[in-house]
Scaffold this motif. Sequence first.
Motif, PDB file in Angstrom:
ATOM      1  N   GLU A  31       0.805  -1.221   0.000  1.00 21.58           N
ATOM      2  CA  GLU A  31       0.000   0.000   0.000  1.00 21.58           C
ATOM      3  C   GLU A  31       0.842   1.277   0.000  1.00 21.58           C
ATOM      4  O   GLU A  31       0.310   2.363   0.215  1.00 21.58           O
ATOM      5  CB  GLU A  31      -0.909   0.001   1.235  1.00 21.58           C
ATOM      6  CG  GLU A  31      -1.877  -1.184   1.304  1.00 21.58           C
ATOM      7  CD  GLU A  31      -2.648  -1.237   2.601  1.00 21.58           C
ATOM      8  OE1 GLU A  31      -2.641  -0.229   3.342  1.00 21.58           O
ATOM      9  OE2 GLU A  31      -3.257  -2.286   2.886  1.00 21.58           O
ATOM     10  N   VAL A  32       2.144   1.158  -0.241  1.00 19.57           N
ATOM     11  CA  VAL A  32       3.015   2.327  -0.098  1.00 19.57           C
ATOM     12  C   VAL A  32       3.299   3.065  -1.397  1.00 19.57           C
ATOM     13  O   VAL A  32       4.008   4.075  -1.390  1.00 19.57           O
ATOM     14  CB  VAL A  32       4.370   1.942   0.553  1.00 19.57           C
ATOM     15  CG1 VAL A  32       4.164   1.404   1.944  1.00 19.57           C
ATOM     16  CG2 VAL A  32       5.131   0.955  -0.322  1.00 19.57           C
ATOM     17  N   CYS A  33       2.775   2.599  -2.521  1.00 19.28           N
ATOM     18  CA  CYS A  33       3.087   3.238  -3.798  1.00 19.28           C
ATOM     19  C   CYS A  33       2.750   4.730  -3.770  1.00 19.28           C
ATOM     20  O   CYS A  33       1.667   5.128  -3.340  1.00 19.28           O
ATOM     21  CB  CYS A  33       2.336   2.547  -4.927  1.00 19.28           C
ATOM     22  SG  CYS A  33       2.744   3.206  -6.553  1.00 19.28           S
ATOM     23  N   ASP A  34       3.708   5.560  -4.200  1.00 21.35           N
ATOM     24  CA  ASP A  34       3.599   7.019  -4.279  1.00 21.35           C
ATOM     25  C   ASP A  34       3.688   7.712  -2.923  1.00 21.35           C
ATOM     26  O   ASP A  34       3.583   8.942  -2.863  1.00 21.35           O
ATOM     27  CB  ASP A  34       2.309   7.452  -4.989  1.00 21.35           C
ATOM     28  CG  ASP A  34       2.327   7.134  -6.473  1.00 21.35           C
ATOM     29  OD1 ASP A  34       3.432   6.986  -7.037  1.00 21.35           O
ATOM     30  OD2 ASP A  34       1.250   7.013  -7.074  1.00 21.35           O
ATOM     31  N   LEU A  35       3.881   6.958  -1.845  1.00 23.40           N
ATOM     32  CA  LEU A  35       4.174   7.578  -0.555  1.00 23.40           C
ATOM     33  C   LEU A  35       5.684   7.750  -0.414  1.00 23.40           C
ATOM     34  O   LEU A  35       6.461   7.194  -1.182  1.00 23.40           O
ATOM     35  CB  LEU A  35       3.614   6.732   0.587  1.00 23.40           C
ATOM     36  CG  LEU A  35       2.091   6.596   0.626  1.00 23.40           C
ATOM     37  CD1 LEU A  35       1.657   5.651   1.739  1.00 23.40           C
ATOM     38  CD2 LEU A  35       1.428   7.956   0.804  1.00 23.40           C
ATOM     39  N   VAL A  36       6.095   8.526   0.589  1.00 23.18           N
ATOM     40  CA  VAL A  36       7.500   8.875   0.758  1.00 23.18           C
ATOM     41  C   VAL A  36       8.056   8.200   2.005  1.00 23.18           C
ATOM     42  O   VAL A  36       7.481   8.325   3.094  1.00 23.18           O
ATOM     43  CB  VAL A  36       7.673  10.404   0.863  1.00 23.18           C
ATOM     44  CG1 VAL A  36       9.132  10.772   1.118  1.00 23.18           C
ATOM     45  CG2 VAL A  36       7.182  11.077  -0.423  1.00 23.18           C
ATOM     46  N   ALA A  37       9.163   7.501   1.838  1.00 24.76           N
ATOM     47  CA  ALA A  37       9.804   6.840   2.975  1.00 24.76           C
ATOM     48  C   ALA A  37      10.330   7.890   3.952  1.00 24.76           C
ATOM     49  O   ALA A  37      10.939   8.879   3.549  1.00 24.76           O
ATOM     50  CB  ALA A  37      10.940   5.948   2.494  1.00 24.76           C
ATOM     51  N   SER A  38      10.121   7.658   5.230  1.00 22.94           N
ATOM     52  CA  SER A  38      10.546   8.625   6.244  1.00 22.94           C
ATOM     53  C   SER A  38      11.965   8.367   6.741  1.00 22.94           C
ATOM     54  O   SER A  38      12.520   9.187   7.460  1.00 22.94           O
ATOM     55  CB  SER A  38       9.576   8.594   7.433  1.00 22.94           C
ATOM     56  OG  SER A  38       9.582   7.319   8.065  1.00 22.94           O
ATOM     57  N   GLU A  39      12.536   7.231   6.359  1.00 20.60           N
ATOM     58  CA  GLU A  39      13.902   6.907   6.800  1.00 20.60           C
ATOM     59  C   GLU A  39      14.530   5.929   5.811  1.00 20.60           C
ATOM     60  O   GLU A  39      13.852   5.383   4.944  1.00 20.60           O
ATOM     61  CB  GLU A  39      13.874   6.285   8.197  1.00 20.60           C
ATOM     62  CG  GLU A  39      13.072   4.994   8.280  1.00 20.60           C
ATOM     63  CD  GLU A  39      12.944   4.467   9.692  1.00 20.60           C
ATOM     64  OE1 GLU A  39      13.370   3.326   9.933  1.00 20.60           O
ATOM     65  OE2 GLU A  39      12.416   5.216  10.550  1.00 20.60           O
ATOM     66  N   ASP A  40      15.844   5.733   5.955  1.00 22.05           N
ATOM     67  CA  ASP A  40      16.526   4.754   5.120  1.00 22.05           C
ATOM     68  C   ASP A  40      16.028   3.351   5.457  1.00 22.05           C
ATOM     69  O   ASP A  40      15.766   3.035   6.626  1.00 22.05           O
ATOM     70  CB  ASP A  40      18.038   4.803   5.341  1.00 22.05           C
ATOM     71  CG  ASP A  40      18.654   6.116   4.871  1.00 22.05           C
ATOM     72  OD1 ASP A  40      17.943   6.922   4.242  1.00 22.05           O
ATOM     73  OD2 ASP A  40      19.856   6.332   5.137  1.00 22.05           O
ATOM     74  N   LEU A  41      15.911   2.514   4.434  1.00 21.61           N
ATOM     75  CA  LEU A  41      15.433   1.146   4.621  1.00 21.61           C
ATOM     76  C   LEU A  41      16.464   0.178   4.054  1.00 21.61           C
ATOM     77  O   LEU A  41      16.870   0.304   2.898  1.00 21.61           O
ATOM     78  CB  LEU A  41      14.090   0.946   3.920  1.00 21.61           C
ATOM     79  CG  LEU A  41      12.949   1.851   4.388  1.00 21.61           C
ATOM     80  CD1 LEU A  41      11.747   1.724   3.472  1.00 21.61           C
ATOM     81  CD2 LEU A  41      12.567   1.523   5.822  1.00 21.61           C
ATOM     82  N   SER A  42      16.867  -0.802   4.869  1.00 20.19           N
ATOM     83  CA  SER A  42      17.868  -1.782   4.467  1.00 20.19           C
ATOM     84  C   SER A  42      17.228  -3.146   4.275  1.00 20.19           C
ATOM     85  O   SER A  42      16.226  -3.485   4.918  1.00 20.19           O
ATOM     86  CB  SER A  42      18.979  -1.877   5.524  1.00 20.19           C
ATOM     87  OG  SER A  42      19.639  -0.632   5.666  1.00 20.19           O
ATOM     88  N   THR A 159       8.058   3.958  -5.743  1.00 17.15           N
ATOM     89  CA  THR A 159       7.449   3.633  -7.035  1.00 17.15           C
ATOM     90  C   THR A 159       7.022   2.161  -7.025  1.00 17.15           C
ATOM     91  O   THR A 159       7.433   1.401  -6.143  1.00 17.15           O
ATOM     92  CB  THR A 159       8.461   3.856  -8.158  1.00 17.15           C
ATOM     93  OG1 THR A 159       9.585   2.976  -7.953  1.00 17.15           O
ATOM     94  CG2 THR A 159       8.955   5.305  -8.179  1.00 17.15           C
ATOM     95  N   PRO A 160       6.225   1.725  -7.995  1.00 23.38           N
ATOM     96  CA  PRO A 160       5.855   0.302  -8.041  1.00 23.38           C
ATOM     97  C   PRO A 160       7.065  -0.641  -8.076  1.00 23.38           C
ATOM     98  O   PRO A 160       7.097  -1.613  -7.310  1.00 23.38           O
ATOM     99  CB  PRO A 160       5.001   0.204  -9.309  1.00 23.38           C
ATOM    100  CG  PRO A 160       4.355   1.548  -9.408  1.00 23.38           C
ATOM    101  CD  PRO A 160       5.419   2.514  -8.957  1.00 23.38           C
ATOM    102  N   MET A 324       6.667  14.987   0.212  1.00 17.88           N
ATOM    103  CA  MET A 324       6.912  14.982  -1.230  1.00 17.88           C
ATOM    104  C   MET A 324       7.663  16.236  -1.654  1.00 17.88           C
ATOM    105  O   MET A 324       7.303  17.345  -1.278  1.00 17.88           O
ATOM    106  CB  MET A 324       5.590  14.894  -1.999  1.00 17.88           C
ATOM    107  CG  MET A 324       4.803  13.638  -1.706  1.00 17.88           C
ATOM    108  SD  MET A 324       3.225  13.624  -2.606  1.00 17.88           S
ATOM    109  CE  MET A 324       2.497  12.107  -1.970  1.00 17.88           C
ATOM    110  N   ARG A 325       8.676  16.020  -2.481  1.00 23.02           N
ATOM    111  CA  ARG A 325       9.455  17.146  -2.973  1.00 23.02           C
ATOM    112  C   ARG A 325       8.909  17.696  -4.287  1.00 23.02           C
ATOM    113  O   ARG A 325       9.299  18.770  -4.717  1.00 23.02           O
ATOM    114  CB  ARG A 325      10.910  16.717  -3.189  1.00 23.02           C
ATOM    115  CG  ARG A 325      11.619  16.330  -1.897  1.00 23.02           C
ATOM    116  CD  ARG A 325      12.965  15.709  -2.185  1.00 23.02           C
ATOM    117  NE  ARG A 325      13.676  15.377  -0.957  1.00 23.02           N
ATOM    118  CZ  ARG A 325      14.753  14.623  -0.906  1.00 23.02           C
ATOM    119  NH1 ARG A 325      15.239  14.115  -2.024  1.00 23.02           N
ATOM    120  NH2 ARG A 325      15.357  14.362   0.234  1.00 23.02           N
TER     121      ARG A 325
END
Length: 425
Positions: A31-42, A159-160, A324-325
């Motif tokens: 459900e995250v498509c087009d949302l912005v990550a709030s932190e780095d993800l590993s 993105t997808p 979003m930028r």
Amino acid sequence: MREMHNIGFQQALSTVLGLKPLAPVMVPVSEVCDLVASEDLSAVADCPSMTSSLRDGYAVVSRDLEGASKENPVRLMLAGISVAGDQTKQHVGPGLAVKVMTGAPLPDGADSVIPVEFTRREKDRLVCLREVLPGQNLLLRGTDVERGGCVVTGGQTITPPLAGLLTAAGVHSIPVFPRPRIAIVSTGDEVVTPGRPLRAGQVYASNLVTLQSWLMRLRMAVEGRVVKDNRETIHRAFSTMLSGADVLITSGGTWKGERDLTVRVLEEMGWDLLFHGVRLRPGKAVAVGMLHEKPVFCLPGGPSSNEMAFLQLALPGILQMAGMRLPPFGTKRVRLASGLRGDPAWTRVYQATLERRDGEWWGDSLRLKSRMRSQARAQALIRVPEGVERVEAGEMVEVQILHRCDFILDKGLSMGYREQNGAKK
């Protein structure tokens, strides 16, 4: 003392871009498509989780096939088969081959795969007609993503394909900035909710629908309401609507007339005014402030002014809250079809159409008598900054692309209010 009245456009834009993003929430990767990550993800898993075959063929020890050709075939003994998802342990030693399908795990001992088209079967033997190099036709473990490696950086829009990569990396719940929930209140005794009977002198709430449509295009939750010009009614609507929203947008009643109640009611409610009045044409009668730590964008009632204040100021602030930028449209330089007037102290924005002439894109400002028809026909906006008194026909100008058209497929399309205004990404 901070100047709050009749400020320049750039100062107003800088103010709304200073709004803080909403608190991050955890969202399933689906459900995250087009949302912005709030932190780095590993990555928490290798992908693929083991070395696998890229081709249908045979897993072999590459040394066994040195010098193999049609004229000098090499024969190996078949020792089994491996398919995608196979959990059984296969082993390849010198002189042996294991049949593998695309995606099958590489058997222990093998270091390459010879494609099936370069082989033939002779009962329990495999005839190999070419050499293979170590690692050939293999997808090595962790090739797509390696455990512990960074997959997404904070501030990056999902993105997808990125959502798919996160899934492959074992990241199945992601901290993102949510889309703001928007409440819109359109004020005016003459304004009528769509679908209700229209009396002489009344107008349907077209501004409300235009704003709702822009926001729904961005998949934001929007609730709208039309209220009469009455202090108590407006106060109650603002309180009720904002309680279930992150942002309040008002339409109409923002200036200083006797019946312009919007800003007066907000003052009575104790809002913190950020600015009121911007040297922007159209769109000057815009006010922005904070009420209960939530932003309120008060837009003028005229259709062109309403939409322009929304696109140039409210929308950048709302997108900033979502982390979003970029706005929903990009920019590009085109040649101006006819001259435009500027102003020493005001930023002016013109609605425009786009046309391709002899391999070059041209922008032409709309000069229709109907404000709403101009809005409906506009494909782009041309912004003439304050201090520029005139832009002549034939000059190159930067336009904001409002709607998807063949134009945006050209190379060189840039994105972002921040890029347009020299702000740091």
